[in-house]
Enzyme design. Sequence first.
Site, PDB file in Angstrom:
ATOM      1  N   SER A   1       0.794  -1.239   0.000  1.00 31.77           N
ATOM      2  CA  SER A   1       0.000   0.000   0.000  1.00 31.77           C
ATOM      3  C   SER A   1       0.821   1.281   0.000  1.00 31.77           C
ATOM      4  O   SER A   1       0.266   2.358  -0.175  1.00 31.77           O
ATOM      5  CB  SER A   1      -0.952   0.017   1.188  1.00 31.77           C
ATOM      6  OG  SER A   1      -2.088  -0.734   0.866  1.00 31.77           O
TER       7      SER A   1
ATOM      8  N   VAL B   1       1.392  -3.696   3.823  1.00 26.91           N
ATOM      9  CA  VAL B   1       1.453  -5.000   4.485  1.00 26.91           C
ATOM     10  C   VAL B   1       2.777  -5.738   4.209  1.00 26.91           C
ATOM     11  O   VAL B   1       3.034  -6.775   4.808  1.00 26.91           O
ATOM     12  CB  VAL B   1       0.246  -5.903   4.116  1.00 26.91           C
ATOM     13  CG1 VAL B   1      -1.047  -5.307   4.633  1.00 26.91           C
ATOM     14  CG2 VAL B   1       0.180  -6.179   2.627  1.00 26.91           C
TER      15      VAL B   1
ATOM     16  N   TYR C   1      -3.975   3.132   7.823  1.00 24.41           N
ATOM     17  CA  TYR C   1      -5.186   2.300   7.951  1.00 24.41           C
ATOM     18  C   TYR C   1      -6.107   2.880   9.031  1.00 24.41           C
ATOM     19  O   TYR C   1      -6.114   4.091   9.253  1.00 24.41           O
ATOM     20  CB  TYR C   1      -4.823   0.841   8.267  1.00 24.41           C
ATOM     21  CG  TYR C   1      -3.857   0.222   7.284  1.00 24.41           C
ATOM     22  CD1 TYR C   1      -4.228   0.022   5.951  1.00 24.41           C
ATOM     23  CD2 TYR C   1      -2.589  -0.180   7.678  1.00 24.41           C
ATOM     24  CE1 TYR C   1      -3.349  -0.560   5.043  1.00 24.41           C
ATOM     25  CE2 TYR C   1      -1.707  -0.768   6.778  1.00 24.41           C
ATOM     26  CZ  TYR C   1      -2.093  -0.942   5.466  1.00 24.41           C
ATOM     27  OH  TYR C   1      -1.232  -1.516   4.582  1.00 24.41           O
TER      28      TYR C   1
ATOM     29  N   LYS D   1       0.269   3.514  -2.863  1.00 28.23           N
ATOM     30  CA  LYS D   1      -0.977   4.280  -3.071  1.00 28.23           C
ATOM     31  C   LYS D   1      -0.747   5.800  -3.181  1.00 28.23           C
ATOM     32  O   LYS D   1      -1.384   6.443  -4.011  1.00 28.23           O
ATOM     33  CB  LYS D   1      -1.994   3.931  -1.987  1.00 28.23           C
ATOM     34  CG  LYS D   1      -2.591   2.535  -2.215  1.00 28.23           C
ATOM     35  CD  LYS D   1      -3.481   2.085  -1.089  1.00 28.23           C
ATOM     36  CE  LYS D   1      -4.076   0.717  -1.415  1.00 28.23           C
ATOM     37  NZ  LYS D   1      -4.417  -0.059  -0.240  1.00 28.23           N
TER      38      LYS D   1
ATOM     39  N   TYR E   1      -2.858  -3.019 -10.556  1.00 28.23           N
ATOM     40  CA  TYR E   1      -2.858  -2.797  -9.099  1.00 28.23           C
ATOM     41  C   TYR E   1      -1.897  -3.796  -8.421  1.00 28.23           C
ATOM     42  O   TYR E   1      -1.059  -3.410  -7.602  1.00 28.23           O
ATOM     43  CB  TYR E   1      -4.281  -2.931  -8.545  1.00 28.23           C
ATOM     44  CG  TYR E   1      -4.332  -2.871  -7.044  1.00 28.23           C
ATOM     45  CD1 TYR E   1      -4.156  -1.664  -6.366  1.00 28.23           C
ATOM     46  CD2 TYR E   1      -4.509  -4.029  -6.291  1.00 28.23           C
ATOM     47  CE1 TYR E   1      -4.161  -1.620  -4.975  1.00 28.23           C
ATOM     48  CE2 TYR E   1      -4.518  -3.984  -4.903  1.00 28.23           C
ATOM     49  CZ  TYR E   1      -4.337  -2.781  -4.254  1.00 28.23           C
ATOM     50  OH  TYR E   1      -4.329  -2.741  -2.882  1.00 28.23           O
TER      51      TYR E   1
END
Length: 304
Positions: A60, A258, A240, A63, A188
Site C-alpha cells: 500500500s 502489508v 489504515y 498508493k 494494481y
Amino acid sequence: MKNTLDKALAECRKFTSEGTVASYIPELQKARYDALGICIMTENEILAVGDCDEKFTMQSVVKPMILLLALMDNGLEKVRDLVGVEATGKPFDTFNYSDRALTGAHINPMVNAGAIALLTLINGDSYAEKFDRLLSLTRTLADNPSLEVDEAVYLSESQTGSKNRALAYMLKAYGMISCEVEEVVDIYFRACSIKVDCRDLARIALVLSRKGRDPKTDKQLFPAEFAGCVNAILSICGMYDGSGEFALNVGIPAKSGVGGGIMAVVPSRMGIGTYSPALDKKGNSRAGVKALELLSRELNLSIF
Ligand code: GLU
C-alpha cells in the site's frame, strides 16, 4: 541524530515479536520477521541503520504514488469526484459502505477500492502504459532507476487476489469504473509488488517533504499543491484504521503497507523509510511504528 537512530534500532527490534508477518499473500510470509531497518534522509545527509539493504514490496505504500499521478494527469477535481478523502475507519480492503449504492464518498485514495479506482485516472493508451508511467514516477521520486516488480510477489498476489477483484467488480457495478476489471487489478497487483528498500521510501518521502522539489537538482518534479494534497490525505488515512493513534503518537503524514514498509514525511525537514514485516492487528509494521514514535519524541517531529 545518528545516536537517536541507533537508539530506535536497539529499543524497537524487540517489538517485532508482538507482530505477525502477512500471510494472506503467501509470498510475503517468507520475510524474516525480526528484520528492522530505518533510514532518515535530509537534504544533506542519509542515515541508515539495521536492515536497510533488505528488499520488500511496496504494497500500500504505492498508493500515494497512484494518487499523485492521478492528480498530475487529471487534477484534484476529477480525483475528488471519483473518490472521497475522508477516513473510512475500516480496514484497507473494505468499503465504508452501508447504503444501497456505492459512491466515492464511501472510499478514499488509501483504501484498496480507492486506489484501484484512481488507476483509471492515470493517462495511457493501455494499462501497460499506465503502469510504466507509475513505475517511472516511482523511480524518479526514489532516485532509483533500477526499481522493478517482484515477479514472485506479483504472481502470488494475483493468484490469491479474489477480494481485490471483488472490490473492483463492485466499483464497476456502481459505475465508478468502466474498464475491464482484470486489466485494472492486474496493474494494481503489479504496483503493489514494486520492490524497494528503506532508502527508496525515505527518498520519496523527502521529495514529498520538499513539496515536490528534487533534493539534488531542486527541480520541481510535480506541482507543490499536489504534495500538499498527498500529505494531508496521508495524515488522515495513511496508517489504515490506526491513523488517529498514529497522528497522536507520531504526528506526521505517513503510509504503511502489508509488506512491512512505512514511508513518513516530515514537512520541510526529512523523509523517513522504515522496514519491519511483523504487522500489528491493523496491518501497520509494529516495530516500524514504535521506531517512528521514538524518533518523533526525541527529534520533535510532530507537526501538531
Ligand atoms: N496488495 C495488498 C492488497 O491489496 C496491499 C494491502 C496493503 O498493503 O494495505 O491486499
